[in-house]
Scaffold this active site. Structure first.
Site, PDB file in Angstrom:
ATOM      1  N   CYS A  92       0.863  -1.186   0.000  1.00  0.00           N
ATOM      2  CA  CYS A  92       0.000   0.000   0.000  1.00  0.00           C
ATOM      3  C   CYS A  92       0.892   1.226   0.000  1.00  0.00           C
ATOM      4  O   CYS A  92       1.669   1.428   0.949  1.00  0.00           O
ATOM      5  CB  CYS A  92      -0.875  -0.016   1.256  1.00  0.00           C
ATOM      6  SG  CYS A  92      -1.887   1.460   1.459  1.00  0.00           S
TER       7      CYS A  92
ATOM      8  N   CYS B  89      -0.728   3.390  -6.578  1.00  0.00           N
ATOM      9  CA  CYS B  89      -1.662   2.805  -5.608  1.00  0.00           C
ATOM     10  C   CYS B  89      -1.850   1.373  -6.082  1.00  0.00           C
ATOM     11  O   CYS B  89      -2.076   1.133  -7.277  1.00  0.00           O
ATOM     12  CB  CYS B  89      -2.986   3.552  -5.601  1.00  0.00           C
ATOM     13  SG  CYS B  89      -4.314   2.680  -4.721  1.00  0.00           S
TER      14      CYS B  89
HETATM   15  N1  DGL Z   1      -3.943   0.380  -2.060  1.00  0.00           N
HETATM   16  C1  DGL Z   1      -3.630   1.602  -1.398  1.00  0.00           C
HETATM   17  C2  DGL Z   1      -2.362   2.228  -1.967  1.00  0.00           C
HETATM   18  O1  DGL Z   1      -1.526   1.544  -2.580  1.00  0.00           O
HETATM   19  C3  DGL Z   1      -4.678   2.693  -1.300  1.00  0.00           C
HETATM   20  C4  DGL Z   1      -6.114   2.472  -1.162  1.00  0.00           C
HETATM   21  C5  DGL Z   1      -6.763   3.328  -0.065  1.00  0.00           C
HETATM   22  O2  DGL Z   1      -6.998   4.526  -0.258  1.00  0.00           O
HETATM   23  O3  DGL Z   1      -6.970   2.744   0.998  1.00  0.00           O
HETATM   24  O4  DGL Z   1      -2.137   3.397  -1.817  1.00  0.00           O
END
Ligand code: DGL
Length: 280
Positions: free
Chosen positions: A86, A200
């Site tokens: 993330c 993301c």
């Molecule tokens: N998957 C997360 C990232 O790589 C973001 C998603 C969210 O906003 O929770 O930033």
């Protein structure tokens, strides 16, 4: 200097447990690359769906939340390596995690360096959550590795949720997705954007739709293969194994558990459980 923790010495003789963590399902785009290189590993995947999305939360809240969830996960599952799949969390919490736990942690941060190295037009866009776009860490990456490129930061409020909806089986909302990615495509008189960083982990889930909706072709950069290679540097290469151990997917909220069980199963997770950690 990066604080290095050595993995446990007996890893040459047993199956490693790799914990992959995200606010939602985006981390599966990283897990599938790690599983390609380490199909013999046991995976514990945790989606902190009780707190999703992280992208709109403030920084102190994200740090406290990730530390609290990690405390529980590390105690319960004893991972050999933890991958924070993330960007929104990694651009903030890595030093805190490394201070709290004597474990190897691998983060996922915007792939600005490779994007700027390969851009020919010198116009790069970084598509990320509003949190990642605002981070000092992201701005420091641009200052250090931007190589004089025009780096256009695009904070998307809805894209991670749109990707989650597709994963739950809903049709892709093309009008909404188009609107979210439009600002990535910049054209000047003689130049235009040629490289977009998927900063993301949810966004590669929408890759086919992005390609179809792009107003002109670009190179999309997904850091997942590089993260998988980093995990192999830490844990070593795959070993022949008679039986692949059962992997476990956990949801901290668990509301969508039934809808998501087939998704997790398609990513090789035998069991989908709930690690209840409601947001208070
Ligand atoms: N998957 C997360 C990232 O790589 C973001 C998603 C969210 O906003 O929770 O930033």
């Amino acid at each position: 200097m990066r604080h290095q923790v050595k993995p446990s010495a007996d890893l040459a003789t047993r199956v490693p447990t790799i914990l992959v963590f995200d606010s939602g399902l985006g981390g599966l785009t990283v897990q599938r690359e790690i599983a390609r290189l380490r199909p013999d590993a046991r995976f514990v995947y945790c989606a902190d769906d009780a707190a999703f999305p992280y992208g709109r939360r403030d920084e102190t809240e994200v740090i406290a939340r990730v530390l609290a969830v990690m405390e529980r996960l590390v105690a319960a599952h004893r991972p050999d390596c933890v991958v924070i799949a993330c960007n929104t969390a990694s651009t903030l919490v890595m030093p805190h995690l490394r201070r709290h736990f004597a474990l190897p942690f691998v983060g996922t941060v915007p792939a600005i360096k490779p994007a700027c190295e390969q851009s020919v037009s010198r116009m790069v866009s970084v598509l990320a959550t509003p949190g990642t776009v605002a981070r000092d860490y992201t701005h420091a990456l641009i200052a250090e590795f931007g190589q004089g490129c025009d780096v256009n930061l695009v904070g998307s409020v809805h894209l991670a949720s749109l990707a989650e909806a597709v994963m739950r089986g809903e049709p892709a909302d093309e009008a909404a997705i188009s609107a979210e990615i439009a600002a990535c495509f910049v054209e000047n008189r003689s130049r235009r954007t040629d490289t977009i960083v998927l900063a993301c982990t949810h966004y590669p889930l929408l890759m086919a739709t992005f390609r179809q909706l792009a107003p002109f072709p670009v190179t999309w950069i997904d850091p997942a293969p590089a993260i998988a290679r980093r995990v192999v540097q830490i844990l070593g290469p795959a070993r022949p194994t008679a039986e692949v151990p059962a992997s476990l997917a956990l949801l901290t909220g668990g509301k969508a558990r039934a809808a998501l069980a087939p998704v997790f199963s398609s990513y090789g997770f035998a069991e989908t459980g709930v690690e209840p950690l409601p947001l208070h």
